[in-house]
Structure formats: structure tokens, C-alpha cells
Design an enzyme around this catalytic site. Structure first.
Site, PDB file in Angstrom:
ATOM      1  CD1 TRP A 152      -8.116  -0.911   0.973  1.00 17.13           C
ATOM      2  CD2 TRP A 152      -6.385  -0.328   2.225  1.00 17.13           C
ATOM      3  NE1 TRP A 152      -8.162   0.354   0.961  1.00 17.13           N
ATOM      4  CE2 TRP A 152      -7.064   0.730   1.698  1.00 17.13           C
ATOM      5  CE3 TRP A 152      -5.101  -0.170   2.922  1.00 17.13           C
ATOM      6  CZ2 TRP A 152      -6.833   2.145   1.891  1.00 17.13           C
ATOM      7  CZ3 TRP A 152      -4.894   1.302   3.329  1.00 17.13           C
ATOM      8  CH2 TRP A 152      -5.568   2.304   2.798  1.00 17.13           C
ATOM      9  CG  ASP A 233      -4.955  -2.305   8.185  1.00 15.52           C
ATOM     10  OD1 ASP A 233      -5.446  -1.582   9.046  1.00 15.52           O
ATOM     11  OD2 ASP A 233      -5.076  -2.053   7.123  1.00 15.52           O
ATOM     12  CE  LYS A 269     -14.662   1.293   5.468  1.00 14.18           C
ATOM     13  NZ  LYS A 269     -13.174   2.124   5.582  1.00 14.18           N
TER      14      LYS A 269
END
Length: 424
Positions: A152, A233, A269
Site C-alpha cells: 500500500w 495490517d 471496508k
């Protein structure tokens, strides 16, 4: 007349002796690549346009989706007529504990022993920043963190700004459009003893390529052998496979094998709480006494950073996680969102492989998981798709599968086919 001339001369003298602006030497920063895609999409007037750059879920009609469980939780919160007082430094305690149960599992030994330090954070980004700062300040070994290539885009500046040295390990194999597991293991094995290793718990961003459960077990053994510190993560729990349990496998396996871990969670999300900024940061400790000392230092990090986290989103997530009926409804909706994306993967694969017979191998479209897919498209093909087909994605070929639906997937597949053949 003389007054006007004098005034002009005074202004000219002032300009000549005025110091440069304090900020004259500040250079213009590069534009955010995702923001640039969105701006280009909005400016495009073609009715066929598709935005596959944004990392947010869209429903079958291409619209943002507010979960029914979220709506019902908000109704309960409003009906309760609660106050708007400040939260504690580490946030809403009941939310933090429920978030930890979701990640670690209700049968987690560290949770049973009250040996998990948990703090509410400003979504996943805030969790990462808290974790980075804590590691830079208190981790007793190598202050270096290894990130996968690619990762990311915010990971690298975030950890650098936290005070850690950033290094990379191999992850994605562009030739197979899959996991370079051998390269990953070799680079992790060659990391200095005690280094920190960032691991995407599920739905790797940006590739959508995850290790298998057997590969996760091998990685756990390797990390233990090298005495590395695993930093997870987990931004997509439940959203990747449709199962919150399956998506938490890596985290739970590492913990079951005795690893002390750091974990960053996001509810953007999987609950659609993008703008509410709901997340959590946690560390597993040796025992309750150690956990309390970690708690105290996390508070010291958070207090000057933003004092305390926002309230409303945490209440929504906590209401869902603590209400059995809402929890079941939420799990069903998460499974539905993940299922729609999986269906889009299947449809795109079938269109490219069977219907259009597009040159190349497209199996990775189905084998990748989560919101994103690395298509394997080249930079010039991505540019052509934007300029000629009004389809917007990052220039590395990453697309958000959530941007595809029954109304646009055929046009997208036909455009990709044309770009690959060079006749768009």
C-alpha cells in the site's frame, strides 16, 4: 499628482526591501495518484466511463453502499439519546475489546489472560501510525521494518515518518502475476535478527495475492527462526473471503505459535465506515502486568498526536459487534459484498478467456482475492484505456474489482481485449 507619484515610489521601495516569503522555498509536492485518477474520471463526460482506481466498495449499480446493519446500529444509537462527551485517550473500551475478539478470536489465550493491549485508532492508517511510533520508541531490537514489494502506497512514508528505517522484501512475481514465495522467504531469511516484518493479513493491497494457509505456517516458522517481529495490517477482515474467521487465519496462527505481534485493524471496508475512521491497534504482551505498561506508553503516544479518537463510528461498530442479531446480519452483508466481487472476478475471467480469447493467461483474476486485482496490464495499455476507452485505473494495472458490475463489465473486458491486442 505628486501624492500619487510618492505613493507609487513608496510601494516600489517596499517591494524591493520586503523579505522573501517564509514559505518561498517550500517545493510543490507530487499529486496523489489515486486522487488524480478520480479527478480525471469526474472531468470525463463520456457516459461509458469507469473508475477502477478508488478503494471503496460499490454496489451492483456502481453506488456507495451503506450496510443495513450500520443503519440499524445508528437507529439504536439515536434512540438511546447518548451524550457527545470526549472518549478516553485509547477510545471506546467496549469497542476496543470487541475489535480484539473479532481479530484474535474469543478463544485466544492472550485475550483470556488479559494480555492484549488495544487502543481505538483513526481507522487503519491511524493504527499503523500509532504502531510505527511505538516500535520506533520502544522496540528494543533493530529499528528497521521490511515491507512487501509492492505494498500500500502509504506504508512507506508512514513508517519513515514514524522513525523506522524501511526496507523491502520480494512479494509479487510479475511473470506469473502471483506470489513470489521463494523470493519472499529468501529476503525474510536474510533480514537481520530482530527486524520487524510487515505482513498483510489478508487481501494484499494492491495485488490481491495472498499466501496459502500452508505458506502462512511456513512464514510463521521462518519468522520464529529468525527472531523477527511480525507486524500485521488487517484492513479487510471478512471482506476478502466472506469469512471473518478465514481472513484472520494468519493472525490467529502466529499468535497460537507463541509470537508476540502488532496488529492494525480497519472497519472502513468490512463495515463501509470509510468516513467514520474506525480502527484499532493492538499488541500482544507476555502477561497482564506487561500489557498495562504498554497501555500507558500507547496513551503517551496518542495524547499529543490527536488526544482521543472520534466517537460516532466506534459506537456503530461496537453496537454491531456486541448485538448478536446485528452481528449475524453484518456477517451476511460482508459475505454478500465479498461474493459480489468474487462473481465479478469469475465473469471477467470468463469474458477474457472464453468469449474474447484475449491473448495472455488470465487465471490470476480468479486466484487473487479481495477488492483489488493486479491485472498484468502494462503502463501504456492503462494509459490507452483512460484516453480512448474512458476507463481509469492506476498505471501499474491495479483495478478495484468493486468498480465492476453487470452494466459495465462487458465493456471493460472488450476494452482490455482491444488494448492487449493493440487495436484500441
Amino acid at each position: 499628482m505628486l501624492t500619487t507619484i510618492a505613493a507609487r515610489r513608496s510601494a516600489a521601495v517596499f517591494r524591493s526591501i520586503a523579505p522573501l516569503s517564509t514559505w518561498a522555498a517550500v517545493p510543490a509536492g507530487p499529486p496523489d495518484p489515486i486522487l488524480g485518477i478520480t479527478e480525471a474520471f469526474k472531468a470525463d463526460q463520456d457516459p461509458r466511463k469507469i473508475n477502477l482506481g478508488v478503494g471503496a466498495y460499490r454496489d451492483e449499480n456502481g453506488k456507495p453502499y451503506v450496510l443495513n446493519a450500520v443503519k440499524k446500529a445508528e437507529e439504536k444509537i439515536v434512540a438511546a439519546k447518548r451524550d457527545k462527551e470526549y472518549l478516553a485517550i485509547t477510545g471506546l473500551a467496549s469497542f476496543a475489546q470487541n475489535a480484539a475478539k473479532l481479530a484474535y478470536g474469543v478463544d485466544s489465550e492472550p485475550l483470556k489472560q488479559n494480555a492484549v493491549s488495544v487502543a481505538q485508532s483513526i481507522s487503519g492508517t491511524g493504527a499503523l501510525r500509532i504502531g510505527g511510533a511505538f516500535m520506533a520508541r520502544h522496540y528494543p531490537h533493530a529499528k528497521v521494518i521490511y515491507l512487501p514489494t509492492p505494498t500500500w502506497g502509504n506504508h512507506m512514508p508512514l513508517f519513515r515518518d514514524s522513525g523506522l528505517e524501511v526496507r523491502r522484501y520480494r512479494y509479487f512475481d510479475s511473470k506469473t502475476v502471483g506470489l513470489d514465495f521463494a523470493g519472499m522467504k529468501e529476503d525474510i531469511k536474510n533480514a537481520p535478527e530482530g527486524a520487524i516484518v510487515l505482513l498483510h493479513a489478508c487481501a494484499h493491497n494492491p495485488t490481491g495475492v495472498d499466501p496459502t494457509q500452508q505458506q502462512w505456517k511456513e512464514l510463521s516458522d521462518l519468522v520464529a527462526e529468525k527472531k523477527l517481529f511480525p507486524f500485521f495490517d488487517m484492513a479487510y477482515q471478512g471482506f476478502a473471503s466472506g469469512s471473518t474467521t478465514r481472513d484472520a487465519f494468519a493472525v490467529r496462527h502466529f499468535v497460537s505459535q507463541g509470537h508476540r505481534i502488532a496488529l492494525c485493524q480497519s472497519f472502513a471496508k468490512n463495515m463501509g465506515l470509510y468516513g467514520e475512521r474506525v480502527g484499532a491497534f493492538s499488541l500482544t504482551a507476555r502477561d497482564e502486568e506487561e500489557k498495562k505498561r504498554i497501555d500507558s506508553q500507547i496513551k503517551i503516544i496518542i495524547r499529543p498526536m490527536y488526544s482521543n479518537p472520534p466517537l460516532h463510528g466506534a459506537r456503530i461498530a461496537d453496537t454491531i459487534l456486541s448485538d448478536p442479531e446485528l452481528y449475524r446480519e453484518w456477517e451476511g452483508e460482508v459475505k454478500g459484498m465479498a461474493g459480489r466481487i468474487i462473481n465479478m472476478r469469475d465473469s471477467l475471467y470468463d469474458l477474457l478467456t472464453h468469449e474474447l480469447r484475449t491473448p495472455g493467461e488470465w487465471g490470476h483474476i480468479k486466484s487473487q482475492i479481495g477488492m483489488f486485482s493486479f491485472t498484468g496490464l502494462k503502463t501504456e495499455q492503462c494509459q490507452a484505456l483512460a484516453e480512448k476507452a474512458h476507463i481509469y485505473m492506476t498505471l501499474d494495472g491495479r483495478i478495484s474489482m468493486a468498480g465492476l458490475n453487470g452494466s459495465n463489465i462487458e465493456y471493460f473486458a472488450q476494452s482490455v481485449d482491444a488494448a492487449v491486442r493493440g487495436n484500441l
